[in-house]
Structure formats: structure tokens, C-alpha cells
Design a protein around this motif. Structure first.
Motif, short mmCIF file in Angstrom:
data_model
loop_
_atom_site.label_atom_id
_atom_site.label_comp_id
_atom_site.label_asym_id
_atom_site.label_seq_id
_atom_site.Cartn_x
_atom_site.Cartn_y
_atom_site.Cartn_z
N LEU A 63 45.34 64.96 38.74
CA LEU A 63 46.08 64.34 39.82
C LEU A 63 45.28 63.16 40.39
CD1 LEU A 63 48.50 64.25 41.69
CD2 LEU A 63 47.38 65.96 43.13
N GLU A 64 43.98 63.32 40.51
CA GLU A 64 43.12 62.26 41.05
C GLU A 64 43.16 61.02 40.17
OE1 GLU A 64 42.07 65.43 40.57
OE2 GLU A 64 42.11 66.06 42.67
N GLU A 65 43.15 61.22 38.84
CA GLU A 65 43.18 60.09 37.92
C GLU A 65 44.50 59.33 38.05
OE1 GLU A 65 42.01 59.25 33.27
OE2 GLU A 65 42.70 61.25 33.83
N PHE A 66 45.60 60.05 38.04
CA PHE A 66 46.90 59.39 38.16
C PHE A 66 47.06 58.73 39.53
CE2 PHE A 66 51.39 59.23 39.22
CZ PHE A 66 51.81 58.36 38.21
N ALA A 67 46.63 59.41 40.58
CA ALA A 67 46.72 58.83 41.92
C ALA A 67 45.91 57.54 42.00
CB ALA A 67 46.25 59.83 42.97
#
Length: 99
Positions: A63-67
Motif C-alpha cells: 500500500l505504501e508503494e502504491f500510495a
């Protein structure tokens, strides 16, 4: 009784202005994430073609990467996704927040 179903668009506008469908998205086996591929995935989520959960599962992302991709596009457009320019755009954004 009609079930409450989510309606998804058949296509959305891609990062370069072209129509983008699920079939046009990068392969789930993608290992090398160039700017265009990242931007296509962000456009797909923003346009409702895929959900964030579907993207995380399909591409094995956190999620952090996509965010981070979404933030970069929101702040600086496609150029913000360039790995070699991340620090430059981050500094620029932080300076803008100060004023």
C-alpha cells in the motif's frame, strides 16, 4: 430483487490521454516499473477501472508503494514518478508548503 452492484467503466483516460482498458494495463508479471506503467496503474485506480486492493494483489505491491506513486502523480505529474528525480520533486513540494 436487484442487487447493488458496483458499476465500473469499460475504459478510462490514460496518462498520455489515450483510452485505457484492463487489457491495456501492464502485465501482472511486471518486474520493471517504468514511469508510463506506474502512471497507467494510477490512472486505472483514479478512474475506477481497478480498486486499490485489486492493484495491490495483481501487482504484488505494498500500500505504501502504491500510495507513493499516487502522491507523486498528484504533486508533479508523470515526471514525479521518475526515480532519479524523486528527491528533487520532494524538496520542491516541501518548499511550496512553507510559503
Amino acid at each position: 430483487m436487484i442487487e447493488n452492484q458496483k458499476i465500473r467503466p469499460a475504459q478510462v483516460i490514460g496518462p498520455l490521454g489515450e483510452p485505457l482498458t484492463v487489457d491495456d494495463l501492464p502485465s501482472p508479471k511486471t518486474k520493471r516499473w517504468v514511469v508510463r506503467r506506474k502512471a497507467e496503474v494510477v490512472a486505472a485506480v483514479n478512474g475506477g477501472l481497478l480498486t486499490i486492493d485489486e492493484v495491490l494483489e495483481r501487482y504484488n505491491l505494498t500500500l505504501e508503494e502504491f500510495a507513493g506513486w499516487q502522491r507523486a502523480v498528484d504533486r508533479s505529474g508523470m515526471q514525479g514518478l521518475r526515480v532519479t528525480r524523486i528527491q528533487h520533486y520532494r524538496d520542491l513540494y516541501e518548499r511550496q508548503l512553507k510559503y
